[in-house]
Design a protein around this motif. Sequence first.
Motif, short mmCIF file in Angstrom:
data_model
loop_
_atom_site.label_atom_id
_atom_site.label_comp_id
_atom_site.label_asym_id
_atom_site.label_seq_id
_atom_site.Cartn_x
_atom_site.Cartn_y
_atom_site.Cartn_z
N GLY A 45 38.58 8.06 39.67
CA GLY A 45 39.64 8.32 40.64
C GLY A 45 39.33 9.61 41.36
N SER A 105 42.53 1.94 40.72
CA SER A 105 43.54 1.96 41.77
C SER A 105 44.70 1.01 41.50
N TYR A 147 47.68 1.55 33.85
CA TYR A 147 46.45 1.32 34.60
C TYR A 147 45.50 0.51 33.72
N ASP A 173 36.78 2.10 40.40
CA ASP A 173 37.90 2.95 40.77
C ASP A 173 39.19 2.41 40.17
#
Length: 562
Positions: free
Chosen positions: A403, A447, A438, A445
């Motif tokens: 990130g 996201s 998450y 990544d």
Amino acid sequence: MAILCALALVSPAAGLHSVPPADQPSAEAAGAFGPRAVTLGPAGTADDDGARGADTGSGSLLAPAVEPVTTPASPAGGQTPAPAAAVPPPAAEAAPAATSGPPASEVPSVPPLWAPEEELAQNKGTVPQTFATESLAPGSLATEALVPDNNAAAILTVFNKINEYRVAKGLATVKYHPTVAGLAQEWSNSIASREVIEHRASFWTDPRAMSPGSAGEVIAIRTDRDAAQLVEWWKGSPGHNAMLLDPRFNVMGAGISYTNSLYSIWGVVNFFGYATLPAGTLSSPGGSPSGGTAFPPATPSVCDPAVKHMPPTLDLSGAAINSPADLVSVNSSGQLLNRPAAGNRAYGAAKVIGSGFAGAKEVFTPDWDRDGVYDLLTQWTNGSLTLHRGIATGGFQAPVTLGSSGWETLTLAVGGWCANNRLPQLVALDTSANLWLYPNVGLADMSSRTLMASAVSATRLSMVDYDADGFQDLLARKSDGAVQLYRGAGTPAPRAEVPATVATGWTDVTGIRPLRDVTGLNSTGVALRRAKDVVQYWDLTGGTLAAPSNITGSWAGQRLAQ
């Protein structure tokens, strides 16, 4: 096929039992656990017929074990864990619920839900009363051992076989309820992940039981995946057989879990009897009130793994971090130090394993990629999130950015929140009191995320199996030093309950590090970094905070990795 012998239960609170070695003589039946049944009184009390119990049939008898109830000592310094809720004693008597069934001459009015003492005596002396515990030691599996394969066919098999048997005996079939199935599946996952055979305490009082008039539970495990043989074993055990043929029961739910251990299938069936069938009752798993047999797939969630990860068994003696009991810290110069666990809360001398971490807000030490080596997941004050993959022979690889910005405002915890996913996940609390999950996407990544809960107040988080049920929980330390417990169930959202306050007086805590194997194999606990350069270890193996002990060493200017 390795066979688990029958077990005898002394009390509803018992259930942590040893198991014979794989080569222990036994019969061709699968192993199972003593049935449990209750008849509920009008006020919701229970006549729990669990004072004794047995499984016989073709299995061998295992001497019962009683799990003592203890009260943890009050920790030093005034930090006092909140008391556990007391369990009310069962009522002395309760009348069975009325239900349809075969003539009274064919079925006893009060089925023998537990095997009688003479049945136990038939098996005494057939096998030694002391067994090795390696194959089924409490807590020897983590939730990561659950294999997320589809269990729809197995559940349908168990449901059909039970009803075929009931019809053959002149009994009405039982129907199926998804809510009851969820209750059974949750417990199946729990005992399979902990590799402990025990009944769920007061399962009939769970809201998902929907206030039944009578209730029963049967459990069995096998070394293969033959779900039909789970039912055959229950039929061959008088106590379980009485449960399958109890005319009071008209609804059931089944849970089937798979593991990558010796006992690869774990089955739990909850039976309930209702005067009026609850809304949502189905004719079969995945069916409808009017019929149907299709079992729909589970609703996809962020917990679902893309692949199965099974880490190799590696020699980590040369690795920077050797075990889940090691204590890693960051000193004032940004050096990363590791103190290797030496057993029984003792630690070796600190060793420098990295540098350049002065700008780290938090450092975590999971096996992020499940390759068997511990890694460094670092949250930086500049807003980035990076991963240094560990090397089995020592050191770490160059960092990979997971990130690039925005991470500095979040309060993080890392661990195996999802029961069906071997990869660790990341839980993040934002400044608006929203809790996010998450998923682990490897080196990509991070996201994507899903909302877990809102209105969560905390200045520090830590993920650990607090209540020893096999699922990771969240300890949320608030600004006033109180610690709230958000219990997990292996799914994205925490349990739907008011979080309990499990500790107070933690205002000075600047680091909470979950640990395993500190006091023994598969033990759990947390290390706290406190004021006056003190680091404490609090054991959690018993499902609650035990009295702390200080970990010796110089901790001046050091922050704990999480």
